[in-house]
Motif scaffolding. Structure first.
Motif, PDB file in Angstrom:
ATOM      1  N   ALA A 171      -6.534   2.515  -4.162  1.00  0.00           N
ATOM      2  CA  ALA A 171      -6.042   1.258  -3.486  1.00  0.00           C
ATOM      3  C   ALA A 171      -6.809   0.910  -2.025  1.00  0.00           C
ATOM      4  O   ALA A 171      -6.388   1.818  -1.171  1.00  0.00           O
ATOM      5  CB  ALA A 171      -4.615   1.041  -3.545  1.00  0.00           C
TER       6      ALA A 171
ATOM      7  N   GLU B  71       1.000   4.128  -2.914  1.00  0.00           N
ATOM      8  CA  GLU B  71       0.677   5.467  -2.540  1.00  0.00           C
ATOM      9  C   GLU B  71       1.967   6.333  -3.333  1.00  0.00           C
ATOM     10  O   GLU B  71       1.611   7.157  -3.746  1.00  0.00           O
ATOM     11  CB  GLU B  71       0.938   5.725  -1.117  1.00  0.00           C
ATOM     12  CG  GLU B  71       0.483   7.081  -0.628  1.00  0.00           C
ATOM     13  CD  GLU B  71       0.198   7.175   0.914  1.00  0.00           C
ATOM     14  OE1 GLU B  71      -0.721   7.929   1.409  1.00  0.00           O
ATOM     15  OE2 GLU B  71       0.941   6.394   1.596  1.00  0.00           O
TER      16      GLU B  71
ATOM     17  N   CYS C 197      -4.745   5.867  -1.210  1.00  0.00           N
ATOM     18  CA  CYS C 197      -4.902   4.589  -0.347  1.00  0.00           C
ATOM     19  C   CYS C 197      -5.567   4.642   0.981  1.00  0.00           C
ATOM     20  O   CYS C 197      -5.344   5.544   1.733  1.00  0.00           O
ATOM     21  CB  CYS C 197      -3.331   4.024  -0.026  1.00  0.00           C
ATOM     22  SG  CYS C 197      -2.430   3.674  -1.465  1.00  0.00           S
TER      23      CYS C 197
ATOM     24  N   LEU D 249       0.834  -1.168   0.008  1.00  0.00           N
ATOM     25  CA  LEU D 249       0.105   0.004   0.173  1.00  0.00           C
ATOM     26  C   LEU D 249       0.793   1.180  -0.186  1.00  0.00           C
ATOM     27  O   LEU D 249       0.583   2.266  -0.721  1.00  0.00           O
ATOM     28  CB  LEU D 249      -1.061  -0.016   1.216  1.00  0.00           C
ATOM     29  CG  LEU D 249      -2.141  -0.924   1.034  1.00  0.00           C
ATOM     30  CD1 LEU D 249      -2.936  -0.953   2.423  1.00  0.00           C
ATOM     31  CD2 LEU D 249      -3.003  -0.397  -0.086  1.00  0.00           C
TER      32      LEU D 249
END
Length: 288
Positions: free
Chosen positions: A55, A22, A28, A18
């Protein structure tokens, strides 16, 4: 809008993934409650801001609400909403090692054994792994290698190689690798250990390679081994296997196994259908 669901086993690298996404320009959000996932996505689509890539981190921490995600994914698929699922995985042995090194408790283990927590987590996440567009096994991936894989998929839009092969040399005197899927014993080949001027060298050096390959037996073995792998690998891919560890062992893991592992890696690396990496586990030991 581009949407990626980032999920997988605890300890497999979801948090790192993650953070990397980003850095790649994704907005995220981690551990968003499942009942809010659909609403959040709807609001993101309607946003007039700069949210173009999102995400969402979803994992076992969602608890009893996790099965609801299956309904959300099914609704998205039926409505032709575009999304992708990234599943981070690792072998049980690696996950256990990571938990012990960090001294963290597995979310499903409580005060019990980590192994039981991992087993329960695999069962609960099985449906997400089936939905996954990309499965990345991080058992043998360095942080930079994980970033490279994510960049290939989510930045460069390259075709992802769902099978990742690790060719692993090792010494039998230090134990057979617990995560090896295939193990080949090359102790029948000439051993440079007994030649004093060669003993300190490794199978990554030409003098050792020439010694091990003298007489042609090593090349014959490599030809037969490669023929077998050319048959096995496509069948592993058809069965959905995403990580294959090929162990090549000699007594000490410094000369013969390194030589053969290097030669096998060089042959496998010519194929574009899968990713290949080479790792010498015991090359810095004394060997024999």
């Amino acid at each position: 809008m581009k949407l990626v669901i980032v999920t997988g086993m605890s300890g497999a690298g979801k948090t790192q993934a993650l953070k990397m996404l980003e850095d790649m320009g994704y907005y995220c959000v981690d551990n968003l409650p499942i009942p809010l996932v659909d609403k959040f996505t709807e609001l993101s689509l309607k946003s007039t801001g700069n949210i173009q890539k999102v995400a969402l981190g979803v994992d076992i921490r969602s608890g009893e609400d996790l099965p609801q995600l299956k309904d959300v994914l099914e609704d998205w698929s039926q409505s032709s909403f575009s999304y992708q699922v990234l599943f981070l995985d690792a072998s049980d042995a690696v996950l256990i090692k990571r938990y012990k090194e960090t001294r963290r408790m597995h979310p499903l283990a409580g005060a019990g054994r980590i192994e039981k927590g991992i087993e329960a987590e695999r069962e609960k996440l099985a449906f997400l792994k089936q939905w996954a567009d990309y499965i990345i096994d991080t058992s043998h991936l360095l942080t930079r290698e994980l970033r490279q894989e994510l960049e290939k998929i989510f930045v460069d839009d390259q075709e992802y190689k769902n099978l990742y092969i690790t060719v692993l040399s090792f010494g039998f005197k230090y134990g057979i690798p617990s995560d090896a899927d295939l193990v080949f014993d090359v102790r029948f080949l000439p051993n440079p250990y007994y030649v004093e001027e060669l003993r300190a060298k490794t199978g990554e050096e030409k003098e050792i390679q020439d010694y091990v390959k003298q007489g042609g037996t090593a090349d014959q073995f490599l030809d037969k081994l490669f023929d077998m792998l050319e048959f096995l690998i496509p069948n592993y891919i058809l069965e959905g296997k995403n990580q294959l560890v090929i162990g090549v062992g000699c007594t000490g893991g410094k000369h013969r196994s390194v030589t053969i592992a290097r030669a096998l890696y060089d042959r496998l690396a010519t194929h574009s259908e899968y990713g290949v990496k080479l790792y010498h586990r015991d090359i810095d030991n004394d060997g024999k």
